[in-house]
Design a protein around this motif. Structure first.
Motif, PDB file in Angstrom:
ATOM      1  N   UNK A  12      26.574 -21.941 100.459  1.00  0.00           N
ATOM      2  CA  UNK A  12      27.096 -21.049  99.636  1.00  0.00           C
ATOM      3  C   UNK A  12      27.797 -21.784  98.428  1.00  0.00           C
ATOM      4  N   UNK A  13      28.682 -22.751  99.119  1.00  0.00           N
ATOM      5  CA  UNK A  13      29.392 -23.754  98.152  1.00  0.00           C
ATOM      6  C   UNK A  13      28.660 -24.732  97.516  1.00  0.00           C
ATOM      7  N   UNK A  14      27.302 -24.955  98.083  1.00  0.00           N
ATOM      8  CA  UNK A  14      26.516 -25.975  97.352  1.00  0.00           C
ATOM      9  C   UNK A  14      25.909 -25.087  96.339  1.00  0.00           C
ATOM     10  N   UNK A  15      25.678 -23.754  96.373  1.00  0.00           N
ATOM     11  CA  UNK A  15      25.033 -23.037  95.327  1.00  0.00           C
ATOM     12  C   UNK A  15      26.108 -22.838  94.395  1.00  0.00           C
ATOM     13  N   UNK A  16      27.359 -22.740  94.799  1.00  0.00           N
ATOM     14  CA  UNK A  16      28.578 -22.464  93.672  1.00  0.00           C
ATOM     15  C   UNK A  16      28.622 -23.900  92.856  1.00  0.00           C
ATOM     16  N   UNK A  17      28.435 -24.916  93.416  1.00  0.00           N
ATOM     17  CA  UNK A  17      28.542 -26.167  92.727  1.00  0.00           C
ATOM     18  C   UNK A  17      27.547 -26.070  91.823  1.00  0.00           C
ATOM     19  N   UNK A  18      26.292 -25.689  92.127  1.00  0.00           N
ATOM     20  CA  UNK A  18      25.238 -25.710  91.148  1.00  0.00           C
ATOM     21  C   UNK A  18      25.348 -24.860  90.123  1.00  0.00           C
ATOM     22  N   UNK A  19      26.307 -24.000  90.143  1.00  0.00           N
ATOM     23  CA  UNK A  19      26.490 -22.964  89.062  1.00  0.00           C
ATOM     24  C   UNK A  19      26.127 -21.671  89.169  1.00  0.00           C
ATOM     25  N   UNK A  20      25.556 -21.298  90.387  1.00  0.00           N
ATOM     26  CA  UNK A  20      25.194 -19.894  90.818  1.00  0.00           C
ATOM     27  C   UNK A  20      26.690 -19.146  90.802  1.00  0.00           C
TER      28      UNK A  20
ATOM     29  N   UNK B 144      31.860 -34.242  91.893  1.00  0.00           N
ATOM     30  CA  UNK B 144      30.808 -33.666  92.898  1.00  0.00           C
ATOM     31  C   UNK B 144      30.663 -34.114  94.450  1.00  0.00           C
ATOM     32  N   UNK B 145      30.136 -33.603  95.314  1.00  0.00           N
ATOM     33  CA  UNK B 145      30.226 -33.773  96.603  1.00  0.00           C
ATOM     34  C   UNK B 145      29.669 -35.150  96.794  1.00  0.00           C
ATOM     35  N   UNK B 146      28.570 -35.635  96.140  1.00  0.00           N
ATOM     36  CA  UNK B 146      28.031 -36.985  96.283  1.00  0.00           C
ATOM     37  C   UNK B 146      29.183 -37.922  96.073  1.00  0.00           C
ATOM     38  N   UNK B 147      29.767 -37.806  94.945  1.00  0.00           N
ATOM     39  CA  UNK B 147      30.832 -38.875  94.598  1.00  0.00           C
ATOM     40  C   UNK B 147      32.103 -38.788  95.385  1.00  0.00           C
TER      41      UNK B 147
END
Lengths: 353, 181
Positions: A12-20, B144-147
Motif C-alpha cells: 500500500x505504501x508503495x502504491x501511495x508513493x507511486x501517486x495512488x 524516494x525509497x530507493x534513495x
C-alpha cells in the motif's frame, strides 16, 4: 501486526508513493481495508505534514550563508590551518617585502586590520616577525592574545562575519555560553568541546563571528593548574641499616615505646606523610602527618619500608600524568572524528557514486 | 545530475550565484527533514542553517562532495540532528504550527486538524531513531525509497519494512487512549 498485514502495508505504501490515492489502494484489499485504512491515513497525514520554515528565517539563513561565503572568498588567508606553517617560515621575508613595498602606511593599515580583511595576514606576519625580538616573550604573547580579543570585539560591534581564533581563561560558565577572555562565546549544538569547561581553565577557541554573535565551532580546554599530588616525605637518613619491626604510621596509639617495643611504623599508606628521624627518645606521635622517631641507639632503630622503593611508588603520579596525556590525545582524535564524521558517515557513501 | 555536477563545480569556487541556488533548492527539504525530527521551529531553523555552514566549511577545506550534493547534505543534516540530540540543547520549544488548514475551513475542522498535526508530531518523537530517520527522509526530505536505501546503506526491502513498521507504530500511538510515552 502479522506478516501478511505488514506485507500488504508495504504494498500500500508503495502504491501511495507511486501517486495512488488511499481509496484506490484500499479498494484492492476489501477484506483487510478496515485494518489498513488507519495506517494509510497516517501515511497520508505524514505526507501532508507540510512543515515549512518561515520566509523570514529562510531569507536570514540565506543571507548569513552568502555572507559567510563572501568572507571565505575575500579572506582565504584567514584559513589558519592551511598555511599556519608557511606563515612562520615566510614571516621574515614577507615582513621585509611588505615593509619595502607597502611602506609604513601599509604596515599601519595592516596593523589596524581585522580578521577577514585583506591585510590581516600581513598583520599576523608582522606580529610573528616581531615576536623573537620581544624583550619579554610571555608579555608579548599575552598582548597578542589580548589583541585577538579586541579584534573580535570590534568585529562584533561592526556586525561583520569572520572566522576567528583566540585563547584565554574561562571566567564564567553557563549551559549556553562560556565567558572566555571577556567574550561571551555561544555554545551551539555543533560546538566540538574538548575538555571540561570550568572557571579558571584555559580555552583555545575557534569560532565564527556573525551578526554580532560569537559562536564557537571548536573549544579545546586546558584544565586549571592542578595542585601537585601529595607525596610521602621521606628523609633518607632515617633509613637505618638495622633490621627492626616496621612501624605503622596509621597506628592510633600514643606511646613512648621502649627499645623492646614492637610497634610498627610502616608508611605503607600512600597518603601518609611519614617523617622518620633518629632520636634518642623514641616517640610515636599520631597526627595526620605522623612523625615516627626510631628507638635510641641502644637498640636497632626501626626499619621502615619507606625506602627509595617508596619513591618508586610515588611515580604513580607520573603514570597518572601519562594517562592524562593519552586521554588528551584521544580527545583530539575524537574531535577530529566529529569533523570528519560529518563527511564520512553516509555522505561518503553517496560521494562514491 | 549534470546540473548538480555543474552546480557543485561552481560551488567549489564559492560562486555566489551557485551557492544561492543550492540554498534555494535545499533549504526547505532540509528544514522539513529536521523539523520532523526535532519538533521545534527555532531549533529546526538553527540546525538547517548549520547544515549550510558545514557545506561552506567543507568547500573551504576541499572536503566537499564530488558527485552528489543532495545525498551529502542529507548526511550532514542527519549528523547535525544527532549532534543536537547528543548535546541536549533543547532549551526553547516553540511549537511548530505549520501546515494548518486554510482559513476557508470551519473552526471545528481547523481545531481537529491542528490537534492531529500536533499529535502526529508528538507521536513521531516516540519512534526509534531509525524509524524517525526513515520517515523524515521519506516525508520530510521527499526522498524516494530507493534513495533512502542508498543513503542509509540498506536494501530497499529493509527500508520498506522499516517504513511500514514505523507507520503502523505511529498509527497505534495515534489511537484514542494510546499514550505517546
Amino acid at each position: 501486526m502479522n506478516n501478511r498485514l505488514e506485507q500488504l502495508l508495504i504494498e500500500c505504501l508503495d502504491a501511495l508513493e507511486r501517486g495512488e490515492t488511499a481509496e484506490q489502494i484500499l479498494a484492492r484489499y476489501p477484506q483487510e481495508a478496515a485494518q489498513l485504512r488507519p495506517m494509510l491515513e497516517t501515511a497520508v497525514a505524514l505526507s501532508q505534514l507540510n512543515l515549512q520554515p518561515s520566509r523570514a528565517a529562510q531569507l536570514n539563513a540565506k543571507n548569513a550563508f552568502l555572507d559567510y561565503a563572501a568572507s571565505l572568498r575575500t579572506a582565504p588567508q584567514s584559513r589558519r590551518a592551511a598555511w599556519g606553517g608557511w606563515r612562520r617560515l615566510l614571516a621574515p621575508l614577507v615582513t621585509i617585502f611588505a615593509l619595502a613595498l607597502l611602506g609604513v602606511g601599509a604596515g599601519w593599515r595592516a596593523n589596524t586590520s581585522l580578521p577577514g580583511d585583506a591585510l590581516y595576514g600581513i598583520k599576523l606576519l608582522l606580529e610573528d616577525a616581531a615576536m623573537p625580538f620581544a624583550p619579554d616573550r610571555a608579555a608579548a604573547e599575552q598582548a597578542r592574545q589580548e589583541r585577538r580579543i579586541q579584534e573580535i570585539q570590534q568585529l562584533l560591534a561592526l556586525g561583520r562575519t569572520a572566522e576567528v581564533h583566540f585563547a584565554s581563561l574561562i571566567t564564567d560558565v553557563s549551559p549556553e555560553t562560556l565567558l572566555i577572555g571577556g567574550l561571551s562565546t555561544e555554545l551551539t549544538p555543533q560546538t566540538v568541546l574538548t575538555g571540561e569547561p570550568v572557571i579558571g581553565a584555559r580555552a583555545e577557541v575557534e569560532a565564527l563571528v556573525s551578526n554580532g554573535r560569537l559562536r564557537a565551532t571548536h573549544i579545546r580546554i586546558t584544565p586549571p593548574q592542578e595542585l601537585p599530588a601529595p607525596t610521602p616525605t621521606i628523609i633518607e637518613t632515617a633509613v637505618p641499616p638495622q633490621p627492626s619491626p616496621p612501624v605503622s604510621a596509621t597506628a592510633t596509639l600514643t606511646s613512648t615505646p621502649t627499645p623492646e617495643s614492637s610497634i610498627t611504623a610502616t608508611p605503607t599508606s600512600e597518603t601518609a606523610v611519614a617523617t622518620i628521624q633518629p632520636s634518642p627518645t623514641p616517640t610515636i606521635t599520631h597526627t595526620p602527618t605522623p612523625v615516627v622517631t626510631p628507638p635510641t641507639p641502644t637498640m636497632p632503630p626501626p626499619s621502615p619500608t619507606a625506602t627509595p622503593q617508596e619513591n618508586t611508588n610515588n611515580n604513580d603520579n607520573g603514570n597518572d600524568n601519562d594517562n592524562n596525556d593519552n586521554d588528551h590525545d584521544n580527545d583530539n582524535e575524537n574531535s577530529n572524528d566529529n569533523d570528519n564524521g560529518n563527511n564520512n558517515d553516509n555522505g561518503n557513501d553517496n560521494d562514491d557514486d | 545530475m549534470q546540473d548538480e555536477l555543474t552546480l557543485l563545480h561552481r560551488a567549489r569556487a564559492l560562486d555566489a550565484e551557485a551557492l544561492a541556488q543550492i540554498h534555494d533548492t535545499y533549504y526547505v527539504p532540509i528544514y522539513r527533514y529536521i523539523a520532523m525530527r526535532v519538533n521545534d521551529r527555532e531549533t529546526a531553523e538553527d540546525l538547517s542553517s548549520e547544515v549550510f555552514t558545514r557545506l561552506l566549511q567543507a568547500l573551504r577545506d576541499k572536503s566537499a562532495p564530488q558527485n552528489t550534493l543532495r545525498g551529502w547534505l542529507f548526511a550532514v543534516a542527519a549528523r547535525v540532528v544527532n549532534d543536537h540530540f547528543r548535546q541536549h540543547y533543547r532549551i526553547h520549544h516553540t511549537e511548530l504550527e505549520e501546515s494548518l488548514p486554510g482559513t476557508e475551513d470551519g473552526p471545528e475542522r481547523v481545531l481537529e486538524a491542528r490537534m492531529t498535526q500536533k499529535e502526529l508530531r508528538q507521536a513521531l518523537q516516540t519512534l526509534t531513531e531509525e524509524q524517525q530517520h526513515v520517515l523524515a527522509l521519506r516525508f520530510g526530505f521527499d526522498m524516494p525509497i530507493k534513495e533512502v536505501a542508498h543513503a542509509l546503506g540498506k536494501s530497499e526491502g529493509s527500508i520498506k519494512m522499516l517504513q511500514a513498521r514505523a507507520v503502523a507504530m505511529l498509527t497505534r500511538k495515534l489511537q484514542p487512549g494510546a499514550t505517546n510515552a
